[in-house]
Design a protein around this motif. Structure first.
Motif, PDB file in Angstrom:
ATOM      1  N   GLY A  85       0.824  -1.388   0.226  1.00  0.00           N
ATOM      2  CA  GLY A  85      -0.322   0.094  -0.421  1.00  0.00           C
ATOM      3  C   GLY A  85       0.944   1.562  -0.049  1.00  0.00           C
ATOM      4  O   GLY A  85       0.365   2.646   0.099  1.00  0.00           O
ATOM      5  N   SER A  86       2.238   1.366   0.094  1.00  0.00           N
ATOM      6  CA  SER A  86       2.970   2.199  -0.119  1.00  0.00           C
ATOM      7  C   SER A  86       2.739   2.918  -1.817  1.00  0.00           C
ATOM      8  O   SER A  86       2.666   2.328  -2.319  1.00  0.00           O
ATOM      9  CB  SER A  86       4.867   2.008   0.610  1.00  0.00           C
ATOM     10  N   ASP A  87       3.177   4.714  -1.360  1.00  0.00           N
ATOM     11  CA  ASP A  87       2.809   5.108  -2.623  1.00  0.00           C
ATOM     12  C   ASP A  87       4.511   4.403  -3.592  1.00  0.00           C
ATOM     13  O   ASP A  87       5.371   4.584  -2.389  1.00  0.00           O
ATOM     14  CB  ASP A  87       2.751   7.085  -2.264  1.00  0.00           C
ATOM     15  N   VAL A  88       4.193   4.139  -4.220  1.00  0.00           N
ATOM     16  CA  VAL A  88       5.013   4.319  -5.369  1.00  0.00           C
ATOM     17  C   VAL A  88       5.552   5.874  -6.051  1.00  0.00           C
ATOM     18  O   VAL A  88       4.039   6.482  -6.739  1.00  0.00           O
ATOM     19  CB  VAL A  88       5.269   2.861  -6.200  1.00  0.00           C
ATOM     20  N   SER A  89       6.315   6.485  -6.727  1.00  0.00           N
ATOM     21  CA  SER A  89       6.320   8.134  -7.133  1.00  0.00           C
ATOM     22  C   SER A  89       7.407   7.504  -8.224  1.00  0.00           C
ATOM     23  O   SER A  89       8.772   7.227  -8.072  1.00  0.00           O
ATOM     24  CB  SER A  89       6.727   9.101  -5.855  1.00  0.00           C
ATOM     25  N   ALA A  90       6.802   8.429  -8.940  1.00  0.00           N
ATOM     26  CA  ALA A  90       7.442   8.724 -10.750  1.00  0.00           C
ATOM     27  C   ALA A  90       8.881   9.681 -10.361  1.00  0.00           C
ATOM     28  O   ALA A  90       9.264  10.774  -9.267  1.00  0.00           O
ATOM     29  CB  ALA A  90       6.912   9.370 -11.532  1.00  0.00           C
ATOM     30  N   ILE A  91       9.713   8.870 -11.750  1.00  0.00           N
ATOM     31  CA  ILE A  91      11.601   9.254 -10.651  1.00  0.00           C
ATOM     32  C   ILE A  91      11.942  11.046 -11.374  1.00  0.00           C
ATOM     33  O   ILE A  91      12.526  11.305 -11.180  1.00  0.00           O
ATOM     34  CB  ILE A  91      12.071   8.542 -10.778  1.00  0.00           C
ATOM     35  N   ALA A  92      11.057  10.554 -11.971  1.00  0.00           N
ATOM     36  CA  ALA A  92      11.536  11.721 -13.385  1.00  0.00           C
ATOM     37  C   ALA A  92       9.885  12.206 -14.345  1.00  0.00           C
ATOM     38  O   ALA A  92       9.336  11.995 -14.441  1.00  0.00           O
ATOM     39  CB  ALA A  92      11.909  12.203 -14.411  1.00  0.00           C
ATOM     40  N   TYR A  93       9.863  13.502 -14.982  1.00  0.00           N
ATOM     41  CA  TYR A  93       9.186  13.979 -16.017  1.00  0.00           C
ATOM     42  C   TYR A  93       8.667  12.650 -17.021  1.00  0.00           C
ATOM     43  O   TYR A  93       9.888  11.781 -17.329  1.00  0.00           O
ATOM     44  CB  TYR A  93       9.355  15.136 -16.345  1.00  0.00           C
ATOM     45  N   GLY A  94       7.710  12.237 -17.552  1.00  0.00           N
ATOM     46  CA  GLY A  94       7.619  10.925 -18.645  1.00  0.00           C
ATOM     47  C   GLY A  94       6.253  10.899 -18.833  1.00  0.00           C
ATOM     48  O   GLY A  94       5.459  11.232 -18.442  1.00  0.00           O
ATOM     49  N   PRO A 114       7.947  14.744 -11.687  1.00  0.00           N
ATOM     50  CA  PRO A 114       8.830  13.818 -10.528  1.00  0.00           C
ATOM     51  C   PRO A 114       7.876  14.139  -9.209  1.00  0.00           C
ATOM     52  O   PRO A 114       6.951  14.667  -8.981  1.00  0.00           O
ATOM     53  CB  PRO A 114      10.154  14.905 -10.872  1.00  0.00           C
ATOM     54  N   GLY A 115       7.378  12.751  -8.372  1.00  0.00           N
ATOM     55  CA  GLY A 115       6.990  12.598  -7.716  1.00  0.00           C
ATOM     56  C   GLY A 115       5.796  12.493  -7.557  1.00  0.00           C
ATOM     57  O   GLY A 115       5.152  12.345  -6.665  1.00  0.00           O
ATOM     58  N   ASP A 116       5.421  11.995  -8.770  1.00  0.00           N
ATOM     59  CA  ASP A 116       3.167  11.883  -8.924  1.00  0.00           C
ATOM     60  C   ASP A 116       3.295  10.423  -8.245  1.00  0.00           C
ATOM     61  O   ASP A 116       4.272   9.008  -8.989  1.00  0.00           O
ATOM     62  CB  ASP A 116       3.438  12.307 -10.333  1.00  0.00           C
ATOM     63  N   VAL A 117       2.029  10.094  -7.207  1.00  0.00           N
ATOM     64  CA  VAL A 117       1.912   8.862  -7.144  1.00  0.00           C
ATOM     65  C   VAL A 117       1.318   7.615  -7.849  1.00  0.00           C
ATOM     66  O   VAL A 117       0.182   8.598  -8.938  1.00  0.00           O
ATOM     67  CB  VAL A 117       1.045   8.351  -6.321  1.00  0.00           C
ATOM     68  N   ILE A 118       2.287   7.243  -8.805  1.00  0.00           N
ATOM     69  CA  ILE A 118       1.920   6.462 -10.090  1.00  0.00           C
ATOM     70  C   ILE A 118       1.092   5.204  -9.414  1.00  0.00           C
ATOM     71  O   ILE A 118       0.539   4.521 -10.460  1.00  0.00           O
ATOM     72  CB  ILE A 118       3.281   6.115 -10.768  1.00  0.00           C
ATOM     73  N   ALA A 119       1.564   4.281  -8.753  1.00  0.00           N
ATOM     74  CA  ALA A 119       0.998   2.937  -8.263  1.00  0.00           C
ATOM     75  C   ALA A 119       1.409   2.344  -6.464  1.00  0.00           C
ATOM     76  O   ALA A 119       1.775   3.540  -5.984  1.00  0.00           O
ATOM     77  CB  ALA A 119       2.328   1.637  -8.246  1.00  0.00           C
ATOM     78  N   SER A 120       0.926   1.787  -5.768  1.00  0.00           N
ATOM     79  CA  SER A 120       0.732   1.688  -4.467  1.00  0.00           C
ATOM     80  C   SER A 120       1.397  -0.244  -4.542  1.00  0.00           C
ATOM     81  O   SER A 120       1.757  -0.646  -5.932  1.00  0.00           O
ATOM     82  CB  SER A 120      -0.257   1.511  -3.939  1.00  0.00           C
ATOM     83  N   VAL A 121       2.840   0.045  -3.345  1.00  0.00           N
ATOM     84  CA  VAL A 121       3.720  -1.333  -2.989  1.00  0.00           C
ATOM     85  C   VAL A 121       2.782  -2.547  -3.208  1.00  0.00           C
ATOM     86  O   VAL A 121       1.799  -2.770  -2.197  1.00  0.00           O
ATOM     87  CB  VAL A 121       4.423  -1.462  -2.133  1.00  0.00           C
ATOM     88  N   GLY A 122       3.379  -4.055  -3.465  1.00  0.00           N
ATOM     89  CA  GLY A 122       2.789  -5.131  -3.281  1.00  0.00           C
ATOM     90  C   GLY A 122       3.456  -5.998  -3.588  1.00  0.00           C
ATOM     91  O   GLY A 122       4.960  -6.102  -3.223  1.00  0.00           O
ATOM     92  N   ASN A 123       3.265  -7.064  -4.116  1.00  0.00           N
ATOM     93  CA  ASN A 123       3.656  -8.484  -4.038  1.00  0.00           C
ATOM     94  C   ASN A 123       3.020  -9.200  -5.359  1.00  0.00           C
ATOM     95  O   ASN A 123       3.225 -10.462  -4.681  1.00  0.00           O
ATOM     96  CB  ASN A 123       4.157  -9.254  -2.902  1.00  0.00           C
ATOM     97  N   SER A 124       3.076  -8.965  -6.091  1.00  0.00           N
ATOM     98  CA  SER A 124       1.693  -9.174  -7.180  1.00  0.00           C
ATOM     99  C   SER A 124       2.673  -9.788  -8.123  1.00  0.00           C
ATOM    100  O   SER A 124       4.109  -9.811  -8.200  1.00  0.00           O
ATOM    101  CB  SER A 124       1.642  -8.081  -8.246  1.00  0.00           C
ATOM    102  N   SER A 125       2.176 -11.433  -8.758  1.00  0.00           N
ATOM    103  CA  SER A 125       3.096 -12.186  -9.237  1.00  0.00           C
ATOM    104  C   SER A 125       3.944 -13.441  -8.106  1.00  0.00           C
ATOM    105  O   SER A 125       4.754 -13.929  -8.977  1.00  0.00           O
ATOM    106  CB  SER A 125       3.879 -11.483 -10.480  1.00  0.00           C
ATOM    107  N   GLY A 126       3.588 -13.415  -6.754  1.00  0.00           N
ATOM    108  CA  GLY A 126       4.458 -13.806  -6.190  1.00  0.00           C
ATOM    109  C   GLY A 126       5.437 -13.598  -5.620  1.00  0.00           C
ATOM    110  O   GLY A 126       6.348 -14.423  -6.039  1.00  0.00           O
ATOM    111  N   SER A 127       5.886 -11.906  -5.702  1.00  0.00           N
ATOM    112  CA  SER A 127       7.331 -12.129  -5.601  1.00  0.00           C
ATOM    113  C   SER A 127       7.640 -12.203  -4.197  1.00  0.00           C
ATOM    114  O   SER A 127       9.179 -11.978  -3.674  1.00  0.00           O
ATOM    115  CB  SER A 127       7.569 -10.270  -5.652  1.00  0.00           C
ATOM    116  N   GLY A 128       6.859 -13.016  -3.170  1.00  0.00           N
ATOM    117  CA  GLY A 128       7.352 -12.894  -2.188  1.00  0.00           C
ATOM    118  C   GLY A 128       6.994 -11.981  -1.101  1.00  0.00           C
ATOM    119  O   GLY A 128       5.701 -11.524  -0.438  1.00  0.00           O
TER     120      GLY A 128
END
Length: 377
Positions: free
Chosen positions: A286-295, A338-352
């Motif tokens: 659920g932690s916020d994932v942010s873009a590292i730069a414009y794009g 930069p800094g825009d929230v683009i996703a939330s942390v998970g463990n999809s695809s069985g990453s453990g």
């Protein structure tokens, strides 16, 4: 330059701007369609359809959709709470104005009562001195106008106060509706997570040996490489929305996409001859994932081995990848900063263990993020 000419130029400029926006939207729609075709072609090129993986992909997409809806509802609730706070402050201020206006009007009425409520006609009949009569009539007129102004002002403030209270009730009803919707979305999210866990156990149960694991990783890496090549070609004609510095000039200044300890670093041994092409960063679900730069978002979907992955094209051959997410919060074609929230942390695809898998690529080749990051989020 005449006014007519200026109006024509402004109209032409506005028309040109609208035309450019329409052209850009058409390009983005073409891009979205092309990426759908790319996705289907990858599935065909890299082997037969896998029902277990399909079920996992669909389950994780459902979780993403539910979490995205929940987050949007949460944002809407926060906005309404802020609006209610603003309306409450506005109501307090208006109530203060009502009290002041009522006090002023009360003083006027008391003064009028003390003067005996004399009419203008009575004043004229009781006065022998014309100058004194004029003064009394002027003062009488001033008091009458003042009382009228105060009553009008009081009426307007009371009307504003009533409208504010009506708005408060509307917002409270909206808040109750959103709260009910949030309950439904949370139940949907939990149900989607259960389905996802069942699908994941099925997939994990198939891979038993290290050789099987290595084969899976090699196939996943090949699929990702092919996807990046396809995306680079599809994005070649899509210009940026604004002029921004090249990511090549921001070496050492890019913010990390999520806070957390790097569990696996670039270049570390992974399996067989394979090494890690990026960072696996520990972070709570659920932690916020942010873009590292414009794009521009080039890909936002499920990918075998990477789960829910979002890829940003930064131009000049640079792309950043954010994988194993629980939810994807941006769509293909979206422009991010930069800094825009683009996703939330998970463990999809069985990453453990939960966390974010992050890569930086240049012309399709993995780049060690260490030299590019500033060290802070």
């Amino acid at each position: 330059m005449s006014v007519a000419v200026i109006v024509l130029l402004l109209a032409a400029s506005s028309s040109a701007g609208a035309s450019e926006r329409e052209q850009m939207e058409a390009q983005l729609e073409t891009l979205r369609n092309e990426i759908q075709i790319i996705r289907g072609r990858l599935d065909e090129a890299l082997g037969e359809r896998d029902q277990a993986l399909d079920a996992l992909a669909q389950a994780e997409r459902e979780v993403s959709t539910a979490e995205r809806a929940r987050r949007q509802t949460e944002t809407d609730i926060d906005w309404i709470n802020d609006r209610l706070d603003s309306l409450a402050n506005e109501a307090v201020a208006l109530e203060g104005q009502v009290a002041l206006s009522a006090q002023a009007l009360s003083r006027q009425l008391v003064l009028a009562y003390r003067r005996g409520g004399q009419s203008r006609l009575k004043l004229m009949l009781n006065q022998d001195d014309p100058r004194q009569l004029n003064r009394h009539l002027a003062y009488h007129g001033y008091l009458s106008r003042s009382r009228l102004d105060l009553m009008n002002e009081l009426g307007l403030v009371l009307e504003q106060l009533n409208e504010t209270r009506q708005q408060q009730e509307i917002q409270r009803n909206d808040l109750r509706r959103l709260a009910d919707r949030q309950d439904v979305e949370l139940k949907h999210l939990e149900a989607a997570r259960l389905v996802r866990e069942q699908a994941l156990r099925t997939v994990e149960g198939r891979v038993q040996t290290r050789q099987q694991q290595l084969s899976e990783l090699e196939r996943d890496a090949a699929e990702l490489a092919q996807l990046l090549d396809e995306l680079a070609s599809a994005l070649a004609d899509i210009p940026p929305e604004i002029e921004v510095p090249s990511i090549a000039d921001l070496r050492g200044q890019l913010s990390r996409p999520v806070r957390g300890e790097i569990r696996h670093g670039f270049g570390e041994a992974r399996a067989g001859d394979l090494t890690w092409n990026g960072w696996l960063i520990e972070a709570p679900v659920g932690s916020d994932v942010s873009a590292i730069a414009y794009g521009r978002v080039a890909y936002s979907d499920w990918l075998r081995g990477y789960g829910l992955i979002l890829i940003i094209d930064h131009g000049d051959g640079f792309m950043s990848l954010y994988a194993h997410n629980e939810a994807l919060l941006r769509d293909v074609g979206d422009w991010v900063r930069p800094g825009d929230v683009i996703a939330s942390v998970g463990n999809s695809s069985g990453s453990g263990q939960s966390g974010l898998y992050f890569e930086l690529r240049r012309n399709g080749q993995p780049v060690n993020p260490t030299g590019w990051m500033s060290g802070s989020l």
